[in-house]
Design an enzyme around this catalytic site. Structure first.
Site, PDB file in Angstrom:
ATOM      1  N   CYS A  79      31.981  34.518  43.476  1.00  0.00           N
ATOM      2  CA  CYS A  79      30.610  33.748  43.925  1.00  0.00           C
ATOM      3  C   CYS A  79      30.087  32.924  42.578  1.00  0.00           C
ATOM      4  O   CYS A  79      30.743  31.633  42.370  1.00  0.00           O
ATOM      5  CB  CYS A  79      29.634  35.200  44.036  1.00  0.00           C
ATOM      6  SG  CYS A  79      28.371  34.947  45.373  1.00  0.00           S
ATOM      7  N   HIS A 165      32.364  38.723  46.976  1.00  0.00           N
ATOM      8  CA  HIS A 165      32.991  40.714  46.526  1.00  0.00           C
ATOM      9  C   HIS A 165      33.485  41.286  46.333  1.00  0.00           C
ATOM     10  O   HIS A 165      33.506  42.120  47.529  1.00  0.00           O
ATOM     11  CB  HIS A 165      30.861  41.150  46.574  1.00  0.00           C
ATOM     12  CG  HIS A 165      30.580  39.591  45.813  1.00  0.00           C
ATOM     13  ND1 HIS A 165      29.426  40.007  44.414  1.00  0.00           N
ATOM     14  CD2 HIS A 165      29.415  38.882  46.956  1.00  0.00           C
ATOM     15  CE1 HIS A 165      28.596  39.164  44.546  1.00  0.00           C
ATOM     16  NE2 HIS A 165      29.125  38.955  45.997  1.00  0.00           N
ATOM     17  N   GLU A 167      33.844  43.353  44.501  1.00  0.00           N
ATOM     18  CA  GLU A 167      33.966  44.819  44.317  1.00  0.00           C
ATOM     19  C   GLU A 167      33.240  45.981  45.439  1.00  0.00           C
ATOM     20  O   GLU A 167      32.775  46.349  44.669  1.00  0.00           O
ATOM     21  CB  GLU A 167      33.116  45.017  43.237  1.00  0.00           C
ATOM     22  CG  GLU A 167      32.058  44.371  42.899  1.00  0.00           C
ATOM     23  CD  GLU A 167      32.044  43.009  43.088  1.00  0.00           C
ATOM     24  OE1 GLU A 167      32.860  41.666  43.561  1.00  0.00           O
ATOM     25  OE2 GLU A 167      31.122  41.799  43.052  1.00  0.00           O
TER      26      GLU A 167
END
Ligand code: XMP
Length: 504
Positions: A79, A165, A167
């Site tokens: 990002c 993202h 994660e």
């Protein structure tokens, strides 16, 4: 050797480090603007640049030490991290005309990060800015309908950027994408509990040498694992277990037996009468915590003096505490958690904190490797002030007795029904309220106790656990039958926030 995650303030930074460790790679989080020497001190094999609430269109937006760009280390920018990669290499980042928050469908993903992953798939987005112009020679690797540049890479493939993202759990294949990055970057994948045990024990041995170490054993996972690491390191130690009388049924005996059996030099002090005296007449939760904390320090100090000279104090500080104390400040104090069981610097010992790189789940895994029984290793969190914060109002021997027995029945039932590990924490609260009931043909005036079970990731937020009604029904019957002082059992259906997990 590590993957260094440079933190630019994303709410997901800890998650990035955890995900990498789940992939057996040691990762550390450093502030985004850390001097390059601090980054190098961790012998990085690769870097991850985190997201950020900031926008690169702001001239004050955080930036890394520029020496990073000539390091030739593999970099994954997530990002905001991707925006940094783009801007510094001559591309252009602009405020997006569509803000993307939440789920998006990634299409046409290609390149090494996406190999073996078929498109389209769902990714989690959270950005305002967007890449308008790709740096010269860079390649777009993926897009969504609203975001033409959802992933890109540099010509020599030492750098990748992803707008989404990987994660967060909402991103499908997120873990696979991170794993591809690690594989492709040739990062070491040996962060296993066995290696961690070995490595940390060696560090302790190097640091402590032939000096003596003291520690406070509480019976919880962290201090037990800490004690076992000292055993593993073969250093001269004493683990002082202060029984404050606020423990659960049979807890002291269980911990004593387990730790002694594993070679811990345990010194147990029964100070329950002293704690009860200190708590007499106190009803305010913070006053109770304060009294327990102060008494604990006094008792520990006296015992340490009796046991001879110690150069080191081992403490079970964990990585989230380290990150927290280095990072965000100014949060409101809701409860003075760390005042109980924490020991002040004035005690005059040098600190050894071998768990300071570990997350809680890693400490548990380490405990299992070091032989700690599952009953301790996989145990729910238990507050330092123990049952004192589960008895509303004054702590009396009678209330403690009720708290202990109700807790025992509830926890036992959870285990019997295979529900214990389904919840993050479960507890019983004894209120000072009494209510009317019937027992046989007699009027009964018994205490109201509350049961609470929550699901959570880290205790910061929590939801009440939807335990089956039949189970709750059985538990209520069992408690009122076996703990005669109890007249009524209620179940707490409040989440955190607005409530907290403990009642005090
Ligand atoms: P709360 O009640 O703040 O609890 O939602 C979050 C987690 O912290 C534990 N807790 C404590 N732990 N000393 C501790 O060591 C304390 O004074 C304390 N108060 C709460 C609580 O059990 C939960 O796991």
């Amino acid at each position: 050797m590590a993957v260094v995650v440079l933190d630019f303030g994303s709410q997901y930074t800890q998650l990035i480090a955890r995900r990498l460790r789940e992939l057996r790679t040691f990762s550390v989080i450093l502030p985004g603007s850390s001097p390059w020497e601090h980054v190098l001190a961790h012998k990085p094999q690769a870097l991850v640049l985190s997201g950020s609430p900031a926008s690169l269109t702001d001239p004050h937006a955080p930036r890394p030490d520029p020496r990073l760009w000539s390091s030739h280390l593999p970099i994954l920018g997530i990002c905001y991290g991707m925006h940094l990669l783009v801007q510094v290499h001559g591309g252009q980042v602009v405020p997006g005309w569509v803000r993307e928050y939440g789920r998006a469908q990634l299409t046409c993903a290609q390149g090494p990060l996406f190999s073996g992953v078929s498109t389209p798939f769902t990714v989690w987005m959270s950005h305002g800015d967007t890449v308008r112009q790709v740096p010269p020679g860079w390649k777009v690797e993926a897009s969504t309908s609203d975001c033409p540049v959802a992933a890109l890479s540099s010509p020599d493939r030492r750098m990748f950027g992803v707008q989404f993202h990987p994660e967060v759990a909402h991103t499908e294949h997120g873990q696979a994408i991170l794993e591809r990055f690690l594989d492709w970057a040739g990062v070491d994948r040996s962060w296993t509990p066995e290696n961690i045990a070995h490595e940390l024990a060696r560090e302790v041995r190097d640091r402590v040498g032939r000096d003596r170490v003291i520690l406070a054993a509480s019976g919880g996972v962290d201090s037990s694992v800490l004690a076992l690491l000292l055993v593993q390191a073969g250093v001269e130690h004493r683990a002082v277990f202060v029984d404050h009388g606020l423990l659960r049924l049979g807890e002291r005996e269980e911990v004593e037996q387990a730790l002694r059996g594993l070679g811990v030099q345990l010194h147990v002090v029964d100070a329950s009468a002293r704690f009860l005296t200190a708590l007499k007449g106190l009803v305010d939760p913070e006053a109770k915590r304060g009294a327990i904390g102060a008494t604990f320090i006094d008792v520990f100090r006296e015992q340490a003096a009796r046991l001879g000279h110690f150069r080191f104090l081992a403490q079970g500080t964990l990585y989230p505490d380290v990150i927290e104390s280095a990072g965000s400040q100014g949060a409101a104090k809701i409860k003075s958690h760390h005042n109980v069981g924490g020991l002040p610097a004035e005690l005059g010992f040098e600190l050894v904190e071998p768990l300071r790189w570990l997350f809680k789940d890693e400490v548990r895994a380490l405990g299992c490797v070091l032989g700690l029984p599952n009953s301790i290793c996989l145990r729910h969190p238990f507050p330092g002030p123990g049952l004192a914060v589960r008895i509303l109002g004054e702590v009396t021997p009678e209330a403690l007795d009720i708290a202990r027995h109700v807790d025992h029945e509830f926890i036992h039932a959870l285990r019997e029904h295979g529900l214990y590990s389904e919840v993050w924490q479960a507890l019983a609260v004894v209120t000072p309220l009494r209510s009317v009931g019937v027992a046989g043909d007699e009027r009964k005036y018994g205490y109201v106790v509350a049961l609470r079970a929550v699901t959570s990731q880290d205790g910061m937020t929590a939801d009440w656990a939807r335990l089956p009604h039949d189970f709750l029904d059985g538990v209520a019957a069992r408690i009122t039958r076996r703990v005669p002082e109890v007249g009524r059992v209620v179940y707490d259906i409040t989440s955190k926030p607005p409530a907290t997990i403990e009642w005090e």
